[in-house]
Write a protein that holds these residues in place. Structure first.
Motif: not given
Ligand code: ZN
Ligand code: ZN
Ligand code: FE
Length: 769
Positions: A103-105, A275-285, A383-386
């Motif tokens: 996957x892209x990193x 900060x993970x190499x996959x850099x997902x959008x993280x849903x945070x409060x 992105x990052x996982x596939x």
């Protein structure tokens, strides 16, 4: 005395810098031998003093490259060959490796350091990368993953880059997208009409335009983003207007983890995910005083934040604390990847295009994740996982599944692996349907596999069902949900499946979505459900939850319901209530549903939170947001046993409405609603456990994206001694359906139907007698 050991490494070990890593470890230990990519994984033979040859594995495990994942290592002793050095051998081309393309990193720390180091030859070069980071899947045209088979093929390596590329001790040894300002891709700027803008510094011009509130289309890893200053109300209002996107939240890219902390209440686990190499959008409060425009995510309790994933992002974010970064597309259309396509499709939307000459060959949206119930959960897998594989419990024959209708993905199962495509989207537009076929071809290509067996949804009208053809195995939506959860947990059936969802086609023609199932890989029985309620207006009720609220009131209060509806100011005019009453009485355009998603919508309206929605899940997310901040007791409900379990939420609706009319706090009622459902689901599971002696429960369906519901259910079930399976790698929503479909069809092909289910009560009696 020398000893030679042959190690075979299985896992994500190709294209992630694993071979040079093995080379460095082996050379460092003074071992001889070789390392090589083979179809079965990476093979390394090491020879030397017995303690060194045996200690080699511990060194490997102790300092794996960041992207490498070891699933399995086999070791066997072979005869010493007395070679003189350690070497990296060419790949064995025959056959196909299990994970052919990584996957892209996101840009690694070493590269980021060089990016901002004035002494480095790649200082401020937007395409810096190495074996630990950079584009992968998105630049690949063919397998194997070698430079001539990527969109870097047209860029001839300069002498410096070539030296790095060929030196096993270098961080860029066989980094296929290796490039520098001398030999690599370049940025360019185009105006709104697609004409080239003459400038020495395209980046600076784009930054300046963003600062002036302009909308810039930026070419990222898996597609174009539309970018705007997240602090500018005016820019975001323009973006919403141009994208025909009234309320749906935008994701933002924060400059760094410190900025993310200022915007949201992040815990260490969420920060790790960010900060993970996959850099997902993280849903945070979100924090109440977050310094971003209220146009970013109006009314949403959570913000979608990601950190820079490419060198270009790092350079852009030098000048802003946060940018809105939303996929560049129109509603229900796939993300743009091609320069010309972007200019055409984004005409009138973007003021400026910041693009480059490294082609994106595979569309790949941003991934979305949330941290809940002590684990990261992927809500959109892209992105990052596939295309990393999901590992399965055993060997399966080849099957392709075409997925559901919304949040579509496709999936190929082969051997012990399942390959899920990245997020395709809703099958609502011709471009999205084209993208489905593009994804099928792409997935078959990169897995070098063209399955003859196909699976799809039970719904005869879905586009994917028709595309799958007559002979495809048709899988009920909620069976697919539950099996996707079992499959990623490599858990054997049967399980008690709680499928809590928006919409799924039931064999009785009703809209299912609140299901208690007894499920295995090869079969499924409905053991109960949320009591049906009518959806006045069908699809219209999805957009107008007040209609569902009216339906729930009528069920809960009978003839006196309109009095409550008036007190709650459910509708603007009384005639509308009478109209709904008449529709339900006569059954006109009132499909029956057991959907928990719709129950959430209706409850949001009953609590005065929202009576009309602008996008799917909006009302439910706001209801969850209220509940997250409060506590409330479990309220009454009833579970009847007749032909299976019937969970009647009438008593719950009655109680909540009466409390609200008496002035109770809405957040507490929202919390009570969640707590009651969790208690009811655990109670239902307990009854099924005593009937069928199954104590393993799988939670799946879009409603389990709701963190309060997910954590509440896990707690309630674990307190009662259940083993609880939940989603992590694969979305609980319809993004995971294709995996379930593929595994079910493959298991039926291999084992036959219904072989892993307990016999029905009456069957058992029959066989016994
Ligand atoms: Zn790097
Ligand atoms: Zn170069
Ligand atoms: Fe679903």
């Amino acid at each position: 005395m020398k000893k030679r050991i042959r190690y075979t490494f299985d896992g994500t070990v190709q294209g992630v810098g694993f071979r040079p890593f093995v080379f460095r470890v082996a050379s460092g230990l003074g071992l001889t031998g070789f390392v090589q990519n083979t179809p079965a994984g990476v093979v390394a033979e090491v020879e030397g003093p017995p303690d060194k040859a045996e200690g080699f594995l511990a060194h490997i495990r102790g300092s794996l490259p960041p992207l490498a994942v070891l699933h399995d290592v086999r070791a066997r002793e072979v005869d010493p060959l007395d070679d003189t050095a350690f070497s990296i051998r060419h790949s064995l081309a025959s056959g196909v490796p299990d994970v052919p393309i990584p996957p892209d990193t996101a840009t690694c720390e070493a590269c980021r350091g060089e990016l901002f180091d004035p002494a480095d030859r790649r200082f401020r070069y937007p395409f810096i990368n190495c074996t630990d980071c950079g584009p992968r899947l998105t630049i690949v045209s063919r397998i194997p993953y070698d430079r001539p088979n990527t969109s870097m093929a047209g860029f001839a390596l300069c002498a410096d880059c070539r030296r790095e590329y060929e030196d096993p001790r270098d961080r860029r040894f066989h980094a296929e997208p290796n490039a520098c300002p001398v030999c690599g891709p370049r940025l360019e700027l185009r105006d709104a009409g697609g004409r080239a803008v003459e400038t020495a510094d395209p980046l600076a011009e784009a930054v300046e335009a963003l600062a002036r509130g302009k909308i810039v289309a930026v070419k990222s890893l898996g597609g174009f983003h539309l970018c705007a200053d997240a602090a500018s109300d005016a820019a975001l209002k323009t973006l919403r207007l141009r994208k025909f996107r009234e309320e749906k939240p935008f994701a933002i890219m924060a400059a760094g983890i410190e900025t993310a902390r200022r915007l949201a209440c992040t815990c260490p686990d969420e920060e790790e995910l960010l900060c993970s190499p996959q850099r997902p959008i993280v849903l945070v409060r979100r924090k109440n005083d977050a310094e971003i425009s209220c146009e970013v995510a109006p009314g949403m309790p959570r913000l979608g934040i990601m950190l820079p994933a490419t060198p270009l992002h790092h350079l852009l974010l030098e000048h802003f604390s946060a940018l809105v970064m939303t996929s560049a597309n129109k509603k229900d259309e796939p993300i743009c990847i091609d320069n010309r396509e972007a200019v055409e499709r984004l005409r009138g939307t973007a003021d400026l295009f910041l693009m480059h000459d490294r082609d994106i060959l595979v569309r790949c949206d941003d991934s979305i994740a949330v941290f809940a119930g002590n684990a990261p959960r992927i809500l959109r897998r892209a992105r990052g996982f596939v295309p990393a594989a999901v590992r399965l419990d055993s060997e399966y024959p080849e099957v392709i599944a075409l997925g559901p209708h919304l949040k579509s993905t496709v999936c190929i199962v082969r051997g012990r692996h399942a390959y899920l495509s990245s997020h395709i989207g809703d099958m609502e537009t011709p471009l999205a349907r084209d993208f489905l076929h593009e994804s099928i071809e792409r997935l078959q290509h990169i897995t070098a596999c063209s399955p003859r067996a196909a699976a799809c949804d039970l719904h005869p009208g879905y586009y994917a069902t028709r595309a799958a053809g007559e002979n495809a195995t048709r899988v009920q939506h909620h069976h697919a949900h539950i099996v996707s959860c079992m499959a990623e947990n490599r858990a054997a059936g049967p399980v008690i499946g709680l499928a809590m969802d928006g919409t799924g086609f039931g064999p009785d023609g009703c809209i299912w979505g609140g299901e208690f199932l007894i499920a295995g890989y090869t079969g499924c029985r409905r053991a109960g459900h949320i009591r049906y309620f009518p959806l006045p207006g069908g699809e219209q009720a999805v957009r107008e939850p007040w209609r569902i609220a009216a339906s729930l009131l009528k069920h809960a209060f009978g003839n006196s319901w309109q009095g409550y509806a008036e007190r709650l100011r459910l509708a603007d005019r009384d005639e509308m209530l009478q109209h709904i009453d008449m529709m339900i009485e006569r059954g006109i355009n009132c499909p029956q549903t057991s959907s928990l998603g719709r129950l959430f919508d209706g409850m949001a309206s009953l609590l005065g939170i929202r009576s009309h929605v602008g996008f799917e899940g909006q009302a439910a997310m706001e209801l969850e947001g209220r509940a997250a901040a409060a506590r409330g007791p479990v309220l009454p409900y009833s579970i009847q046993e007749s032909d299976g379990l019937l969970l009647d939420t009438g008593p719950l609706v009655r109680d909540i409405v009466e409390k609200r009319c008496a002035g109770a706090d809405i957040a507490c009622l929202a919390a009570s609603f969640h707590a009651t459902l969790c208690d009811a689901f655990a109670e239902a599971a307990e009854r099924l456990r005593s009937l069928h002696s199954i104590s393993r429960v799988a939670l799946s369906g879009g409603c389990f994206q709701n963190v309060v519901l997910l954590e509440g259910c896990i707690n309630a079930l674990e307190q009662r001694g259940f083993e609880v399976l939940t989603h992590r790698l694969v979305p609980a929503n319809d993004g995971g359906i294709a995996l379930g479909q593929a595994v079910i069809a493959a298991a039926q092909l291999r084992d036959g139907e219904d072989v892993d289910l307990p016999p029905l009560e009456k069957d058992a009696a029959h066989h016994g007698g």
